[in-house]
Scaffold this active site. Structure first.
Site, mmCIF file in Angstrom:
data_model
loop_
_atom_site.group_PDB
_atom_site.id
_atom_site.type_symbol
_atom_site.label_atom_id
_atom_site.label_comp_id
_atom_site.label_asym_id
_atom_site.label_seq_id
_atom_site.Cartn_x
_atom_site.Cartn_y
_atom_site.Cartn_z
ATOM 1 N N ASN A 9 110.272 14.483 74.061
ATOM 2 C CA ASN A 9 111.594 15.035 74.355
ATOM 3 C C ASN A 9 111.942 16.001 73.231
ATOM 4 O O ASN A 9 112.273 15.584 72.130
ATOM 5 C CB ASN A 9 112.620 13.896 74.448
ATOM 6 C CG ASN A 9 114.021 14.417 74.736
ATOM 7 O OD1 ASN A 9 114.221 15.612 74.928
ATOM 8 N ND2 ASN A 9 114.991 13.518 74.760
ATOM 9 N N TRP A 10 111.806 17.279 73.548
ATOM 10 C CA TRP A 10 112.069 18.292 72.512
ATOM 11 C C TRP A 10 113.563 18.437 72.227
ATOM 12 O O TRP A 10 113.952 19.095 71.268
ATOM 13 C CB TRP A 10 111.492 19.654 72.928
ATOM 14 C CG TRP A 10 110.004 19.724 72.941
ATOM 15 C CD1 TRP A 10 109.107 18.709 72.725
ATOM 16 C CD2 TRP A 10 109.204 20.893 73.191
ATOM 17 N NE1 TRP A 10 107.824 19.173 72.821
ATOM 18 C CE2 TRP A 10 107.851 20.508 73.114
ATOM 19 C CE3 TRP A 10 109.502 22.232 73.478
ATOM 20 C CZ2 TRP A 10 106.809 21.415 73.315
ATOM 21 C CZ3 TRP A 10 108.465 23.134 73.687
ATOM 22 C CH2 TRP A 10 107.119 22.716 73.592
ATOM 23 N N LYS A 11 114.402 17.879 73.100
ATOM 24 C CA LYS A 11 115.866 18.012 72.957
ATOM 25 C C LYS A 11 116.226 19.497 72.837
ATOM 26 O O LYS A 11 115.555 20.341 73.436
ATOM 27 C CB LYS A 11 116.374 17.163 71.786
ATOM 28 C CG LYS A 11 115.910 15.712 71.919
ATOM 29 C CD LYS A 11 116.589 14.758 70.994
ATOM 30 C CE LYS A 11 116.045 13.350 71.247
ATOM 31 N NZ LYS A 11 116.745 12.328 70.465
ATOM 32 N N HIS A 97 119.859 10.180 79.384
ATOM 33 C CA HIS A 97 119.585 10.020 77.960
ATOM 34 C C HIS A 97 120.892 9.624 77.258
ATOM 35 O O HIS A 97 121.969 10.085 77.646
ATOM 36 C CB HIS A 97 119.021 11.317 77.369
ATOM 37 C CG HIS A 97 118.463 11.118 76.004
ATOM 38 N ND1 HIS A 97 119.264 11.051 74.885
ATOM 39 C CD2 HIS A 97 117.195 10.923 75.579
ATOM 40 C CE1 HIS A 97 118.496 10.841 73.831
ATOM 41 N NE2 HIS A 97 117.245 10.754 74.217
ATOM 42 N N GLU A 99 122.188 10.599 74.667
ATOM 43 C CA GLU A 99 122.965 11.750 74.173
ATOM 44 C C GLU A 99 123.787 12.352 75.303
ATOM 45 O O GLU A 99 124.913 12.812 75.086
ATOM 46 C CB GLU A 99 122.011 12.784 73.544
ATOM 47 C CG GLU A 99 121.466 12.268 72.218
ATOM 48 C CD GLU A 99 120.061 12.710 71.870
ATOM 49 O OE1 GLU A 99 119.549 13.672 72.475
ATOM 50 O OE2 GLU A 99 119.452 12.067 70.978
ATOM 51 N N GLU A 169 115.672 3.035 75.322
ATOM 52 C CA GLU A 169 115.883 3.683 74.023
ATOM 53 C C GLU A 169 117.124 3.096 73.351
ATOM 54 O O GLU A 169 118.247 3.499 73.669
ATOM 55 C CB GLU A 169 116.095 5.186 74.212
ATOM 56 C CG GLU A 169 114.930 5.902 74.854
ATOM 57 C CD GLU A 169 114.923 7.382 74.510
ATOM 58 O OE1 GLU A 169 113.904 7.839 73.984
ATOM 59 O OE2 GLU A 169 115.931 8.069 74.720
ATOM 60 N N GLY A 175 116.446 8.774 66.294
ATOM 61 C CA GLY A 175 116.637 9.747 65.224
ATOM 62 C C GLY A 175 117.048 9.123 63.899
ATOM 63 O O GLY A 175 117.445 9.824 62.966
ATOM 64 N N SER A 215 112.557 6.541 67.341
ATOM 65 C CA SER A 215 111.766 6.639 66.102
ATOM 66 C C SER A 215 110.313 6.215 66.268
ATOM 67 O O SER A 215 109.728 5.612 65.362
ATOM 68 C CB SER A 215 112.443 5.873 64.961
ATOM 69 O OG SER A 215 113.720 6.431 64.695
ATOM 70 N N GLY A 236 111.106 11.700 70.387
ATOM 71 C CA GLY A 236 111.899 12.859 69.998
ATOM 72 C C GLY A 236 111.273 13.582 68.826
ATOM 73 O O GLY A 236 110.299 14.324 68.980
ATOM 74 N N GLY A 237 111.790 13.332 67.639
ATOM 75 C CA GLY A 237 111.376 14.061 66.428
ATOM 76 C C GLY A 237 109.873 14.222 66.254
ATOM 77 O O GLY A 237 109.392 15.327 65.993
HETATM 78 P P1 13P Z 1 113.475 10.038 68.091
HETATM 79 O O1 13P Z 1 112.029 9.798 68.445
HETATM 80 O O2 13P Z 1 113.700 11.297 67.334
HETATM 81 O O3 13P Z 1 114.108 8.833 67.506
HETATM 82 O O4 13P Z 1 114.229 10.289 69.508
HETATM 83 C C1 13P Z 1 114.049 9.387 70.528
HETATM 84 C C2 13P Z 1 114.624 9.971 71.762
HETATM 85 O O5 13P Z 1 115.828 10.098 71.892
HETATM 86 C C3 13P Z 1 113.693 10.421 72.802
HETATM 87 O O6 13P Z 1 114.370 10.705 73.979
#
Ligand code: 13P
Length: 253
Positions: A9-11, A97, A99, A169, A175, A215, A236-237
């Protein structure tokens, strides 16, 4: 069908050039992908079409949108329909998600409508669920997550539910660098599978793919993915670094 999936997930990150470089770097590595072991890349809307064209000839790699609207078409300025996504070759859509739930007030019932329209257009929803730190500290995460699933998914038929990919999640692990332990992930994944089993029967529940997100990194993916009810991750990251994401892909069962 139950699968093992490493989803990125590049966000809201990267320019077009940076995205292209990252995708090229991911695709140049060798992975043993097949019908049951896949990579799904959830990337920003402006880069979906070039990404679809880039992954077209790579077996086991698919492109996902990070969101869509709950209506077929019409006067909804700024929104993106599932039909549009389908017309450019996108195959998955991330829905709900945390977010989006938090910053855009997406509710379980609104997400149920999005799940419906994604399935109607033969795309695959990656449905996110997961609790906040407060809920985890209260110890009511199982009830909270089961309720998210019930309100957004339990109207689906058994055939439909088997197509949905679940991404658990925990918000406190997103994050933050603070991942759930592999046992914490296993416990709630098993609870999620049991929740599906209670509603649809064990055979259907065994068929559902449940990803862990929060994470996930190169150095913890193998331990988390090894758990029996964890079928990969939504990352994500660490998915913004090709070498690290390659380690994560190779950590799939
Ligand atoms: P991180 O891997 O950066 O914690 O993000 C997880 C996420 O929200 C994937 O959708």
């Amino acid at each position: 069908m139950r699968q093992q999936i490493a989803a990125a997930n590049w966000k809201m990150n990267l320019t077009l050039t940076q995205g292209e470089q990252l995708l090229d770097a991911i695709l140049k590595n060798e992975y043993s992908l097949n019908e049951h072991r896949k990579v799904v890349l959830a990337i920003p809307f402006p880069y979906l079409l070039p990404a679809v064209n880039k992954v077209k000839n790579t077996q086991g790699v698919f492109v996902a949108a990070q969101n869509c609207y709950n209506k077929k078409s019409g006067a909804f300025t700024g929104e993106t329909s599932v039909e549009m996504l389908q017309s450019i070759g996108v195959e998955y859509v991330v829905l709900g998600h945390s977010e989006r739930r938090e910053y855009f007030n997406e509710s379980n019932s609104f997400l149920a409508e999005k799940v419906n329209i994604v399935l109607e257009n033969n795309l695959i929803p990656i449905f996110c669920c997961g609790e906040s730190l407060t809920i985890r500290e209260e110890g009511t995460q199982n009830e909270f997550v089961a309720n998210q699933l019930k309100e957004s998914l339990f109207h689906l038929s058994a055939d439909q539910i088997k197509k949905v990919v679940i991404a658990y999640e925990p918000i406190w692990a997103i994050g933050t660098g603070k991942t759930a332990s592999s046992q914490q992930a296993q416990d709630i994944h098993l609870h999620i599978r049991n929740t599906f089993a209670a509603a649809y029967g064990n055979e259907v529940a065994q068929d559902i793919t449940i990803l862990y997100g929060g994470s996930v990194k190169g150095n913890n993916a193998a331990e988390i993915f090894a758990m029996p009810d964890v079928d990969g991750g939504l990352v994500g990251g660490a998915s913004l670094n090709a070498d690290e994401f390659a380690i994560i892909i190779n950590a799939l069962k």
